[in-house]
Write a protein that holds these residues in place. Structure first.
Motif, PDB file in Angstrom:
ATOM      1  N   ALA A   1      -1.958  -2.610  -4.758  1.00 29.28           N
ATOM      2  CA  ALA A   1      -1.449  -2.880  -3.404  1.00 29.28           C
ATOM      3  C   ALA A   1      -1.051  -4.348  -3.254  1.00 29.28           C
ATOM      4  O   ALA A   1      -0.107  -4.669  -2.542  1.00 29.28           O
ATOM      5  CB  ALA A   1      -2.489  -2.495  -2.359  1.00 29.28           C
TER       6      ALA A   1
ATOM      7  N   PHE B   1       6.499  -7.215 -11.950  1.00 25.43           N
ATOM      8  CA  PHE B   1       7.619  -6.885 -11.067  1.00 25.43           C
ATOM      9  C   PHE B   1       7.357  -7.485  -9.687  1.00 25.43           C
ATOM     10  O   PHE B   1       6.280  -7.977  -9.397  1.00 25.43           O
ATOM     11  CB  PHE B   1       7.835  -5.366 -10.981  1.00 25.43           C
TER      12      PHE B   1
ATOM     13  N   LYS C   1      13.131  -6.018  -2.280  1.00 26.18           N
ATOM     14  CA  LYS C   1      11.976  -5.176  -2.039  1.00 26.18           C
ATOM     15  C   LYS C   1      11.844  -4.212  -3.205  1.00 26.18           C
ATOM     16  O   LYS C   1      12.806  -3.536  -3.569  1.00 26.18           O
ATOM     17  CB  LYS C   1      12.209  -4.375  -0.756  1.00 26.18           C
ATOM     18  N   VAL C   2      10.662  -4.170  -3.828  1.00 27.59           N
ATOM     19  CA  VAL C   2      10.411  -3.197  -4.892  1.00 27.59           C
ATOM     20  C   VAL C   2       9.184  -2.381  -4.491  1.00 27.59           C
ATOM     21  O   VAL C   2       8.138  -2.957  -4.179  1.00 27.59           O
ATOM     22  CB  VAL C   2      10.141  -3.886  -6.251  1.00 27.59           C
ATOM     23  N   LEU C   3       9.312  -1.070  -4.458  1.00 30.65           N
ATOM     24  CA  LEU C   3       8.219  -0.201  -4.014  1.00 30.65           C
ATOM     25  C   LEU C   3       7.662  -0.690  -2.674  1.00 30.65           C
ATOM     26  O   LEU C   3       6.474  -0.948  -2.537  1.00 30.65           O
ATOM     27  CB  LEU C   3       7.103  -0.121  -5.069  1.00 30.65           C
TER      28      LEU C   3
ATOM     29  N   PRO D   1       0.844  -1.195   0.000  1.00 31.89           N
ATOM     30  CA  PRO D   1       0.000   0.000   0.000  1.00 31.89           C
ATOM     31  C   PRO D   1       0.880   1.245   0.000  1.00 31.89           C
ATOM     32  O   PRO D   1       2.056   1.169   0.356  1.00 31.89           O
ATOM     33  CB  PRO D   1      -0.789  -0.114   1.306  1.00 31.89           C
ATOM     34  N   GLY D   2       0.302   2.371  -0.403  1.00 31.08           N
ATOM     35  CA  GLY D   2       1.051   3.625  -0.414  1.00 31.08           C
ATOM     36  C   GLY D   2       1.400   4.089  -1.818  1.00 31.08           C
ATOM     37  O   GLY D   2       1.809   5.217  -2.013  1.00 31.08           O
ATOM     38  N   TRP D   3       1.213   3.202  -2.816  1.00 31.36           N
ATOM     39  CA  TRP D   3       1.571   3.569  -4.191  1.00 31.36           C
ATOM     40  C   TRP D   3       0.369   3.547  -5.121  1.00 31.36           C
ATOM     41  O   TRP D   3       0.508   3.676  -6.340  1.00 31.36           O
ATOM     42  CB  TRP D   3       2.639   2.609  -4.734  1.00 31.36           C
TER      43      TRP D   3
END
Lengths: 244, 343
Positions: B29, B137, B124-126, B20-22
């Protein structure tokens, strides 16, 4: 600006309806900057803002007594009322400031037509124009990013002149190259990655719209102003497509 | 390497608690479809709840364990086995290196979770390690597992390292004493997230609250939504659970709904009138009319529905939705506290 109407979107979201897209984008920026621990996402789209919250964290905030709830609640649901109150609290504090900060103008270089824009000629024909006239009209207009959706970094932009409006393709393409500039309905957009899709492709940009490993992955965000700048194919240089 | 993929299963991906957050940038998410099961598995394997594990769908993987591992298996029952011996679920399991860890077809439920102490080590990606297959991804190269993939376990978080070390040692000794390649305690965690709104005549009941366009549907459609069962379609995936063979849902008004941000659990109705319940990998925005939302507490149940299962909807309110979710969260926190006491 008035604090908008708030309605529930399921049990972990709120839908805020503003008067215009600029306000929704500004409110999203405001919430994102405040970063309260109950906030998961603030997604602006046109004049609407979807706020995704974490009910468990909100419950903790409510129990801490740091949140004042309105005496009369229109909707049932204590945590929903708490979510709405918490959003109003954050927006009430600095939304005016964030509106003035918002205006960013981004210029996007585009190679129109040819292999880069296979649908340009048919779009121009539907609009009753020559391809050069269609390019000129598309590049003269000023666009606003109304939302990012469909895939990471795909901007939906309003501001397409009415005479350039186009139907979606009856059969979507299986492969649209990254960077393709497209029109559908009264909107224009850019495919950040290779993808299937049904929009009419009129050109291609070398601008990298989305970087997965960057701190701020997108070049564009909702609320931005966009202009397209026609460039000859020779000057476009090597295609730098969006990186994974 | 900790595990080698011999057979990947039907659709196995690395998933965590999502990113979450993007969403405002168009990034889904994601995260485990049954986040309750993955979080429980992580706690039982000596991780923090949000660590990356494997999500297997309908038919599971065959893995060669290449170093001694503390694992936990939760979610759907795919009759997991270690060198042919059936393994218990919902508890820590220690497995000796060289063992073949095999999952069959789901006999109950749809998605099985495998957590290993230290979590599956992928970049970790995004801010997430989960696989976003549609955008390509995250996880292992943004795709489901294939035969030959090698999976490593990461380092156990400091908060859980003492616990993981204690149970690794204890179960390792137990396995040696029993002359087995694996060992598990007799206690287990209770899977407490799957009751939903109950079950009537083999039909799972998902609790819903009204959506933004609820009142734009015809009276007959709304009545049908709460009476006629739907069948889970085989074209369901992590983006959405597609329902078929139920009443066609029609609106009294036509015209488009302007796109806006949407969340998992949203029940949207495309023009053909059969509802789709959005899943963890749903797009960030959508423009189909929204008739209802499945409450968050029933999303684990939704994740465990398989093609051919029958579902019904039951109307509920925000108050009940939140209280059901808080009870589920409390159950996980109780599990975490209970595990802390078993040190």
């Amino acid at each position: 600006m008035s604090i908008p109407q708030i309605t529930p979107l399921g049990d972990s979201g709120l839908l805020l309806l503003f008067d215009n897209p600029g306000e929704a984008a500004a409110a999203a920026g405001c919430l994102t900057r405040a970063k309260p621990d109950w906030l998961l996402d603030a997604v602006p789209a046109y004049a609407a803002l979807t706020v995704v919250y974490e009910p468990y964290q909100l419950n903790r905030l409510l129990r801490s007594g740091r949140l004042r709830l309105p005496a009369e609640r229109e909707q049932e649901g204590l945590l929903y009322a708490a979510a709405a109150a918490a959003v109003r609290q954050v927006l009430g504090s600095d939304i005016l400031r964030s509106i003035s900060e918002q205006k960013r103008v981004v210029e996007v270089p585009v190679v129109y037509g040819g292999d880069s824009g296979p649908d340009l000629d048919s779009c121009a024909a539907r609009a009753g124009m020559r391809p050069e006239q269609f390019i000129e009209a598309h590049a003269e207009a000023v666009y606003t990013v109304a939302m990012i959706g469909f895939m990471p970094g795909f901007p939906y932009m309003t501001g397409l002149p009415e005479r350039l409006a186009q139907p979606r393709r009856t059969t979507p393409r299986q492969r649209i190259p990254a960077g393709s500039v497209a029109v559908a309905g009264n909107q224009t957009g850019i495919y950040p990655f290779e993808s299937p899709g049904g929009w009419q492709i009129i050109g291609r940009t070398s601008m990298q719209l989305f970087k997965f490993l960057a701190d701020s992955p997108t070049r564009l965000q909702a609320g931005d102003t966009v202009r397209f700048v026609p460039v000859p194919a020779a000057q476009a240089g090597r295609d730098e497509v969006s990186g994974r | 390497m900790s595990m080698a993929v011999v057979k990947p299963g039907l659709f196995t991906t690395v998933q965590d608690s999502g990113r979450p957050g993007w969403r405002s940038l168009g990034v889904t998410a994601g995260g485990a479809m049954d986040s309750y099961a993955l979080r429980a598995a992580n706690l039982l394997a000596g991780n923090l709840p949000g660590a990356a594990g494997l999500e297997m769908t309908l038919s599971g993987a065959e893995l060669e364990v290449q170093e001694d591992l503390l694992i936990a298996i939760t979610g759907a029952n795919m009759t997991p086995s270690a060198d042919g011996e059936e393994l218990p679920m919902w508890r820590p399991v220690w497995i000796r290196r060289g063992t073949c860890l095999k999952f069959g077809s789901a006999v109950e439920g749809c998605r099985t979770y495998l957590a290993a102490a230290g979590g599956i080590k992928v970049p970790k990606v995004l801010s997430g390690r989960g696989t976003d297959v549609r955008a390509g991804f995250g996880g292992l190269e943004g795709r489901p597992l294939i035969a030959g993939d090698l999976l490593s376990a990461g380092k156990v978080e400091p908060e859980r390292s003492q616990w993981a070390a204690r149970w690794t040692e204890k179960l390792g000794k137990q396995a040696a004493a029993e002359g087995r390649r694996w060992a598990a305690p007799s206690w287990y965690a209770l899977p407490e997230a799957y009751a939903g709104g109950g079950k009537i005549e083999g039909c799972h009941i998902l609790r819903v609250i009204a959506g933004a366009e609820y009142s734009s549907f015809t009276k007959a459609s709304l009545e049908a939504l709460f009476t006629a069962p739907y069948l889970v379609s085989s074209s369901s995936d992590r983006m959405g659970c597609r329902l078929t063979e139920g009443a066609r849902l029609e609106r009294t008004v036509q015209g488009e709904v302007l796109s806006r941000g949407i969340v998992p659990g949203t029940v949207q109705v495309p023009p053909e009138g059969q509802p789709i319940v959005l899943g963890a990998d749903c797009q960030t925005t959508g423009g189909y009319p929204v008739i209802a939302h499945v409450i968050s507490a029933d999303l684990p149940l939704l994740a465990q529905l398989k093609p051919g299962d029958r579902v019904c909807f039951k109307d509920t309110g925000l108050e009940e939705a939140h209280s059901a979710l808080l009870i589920q969260e409390a159950a996980l926190r109780m599990l975490s506290a209970g595990l802390g006491a078993r040190l």
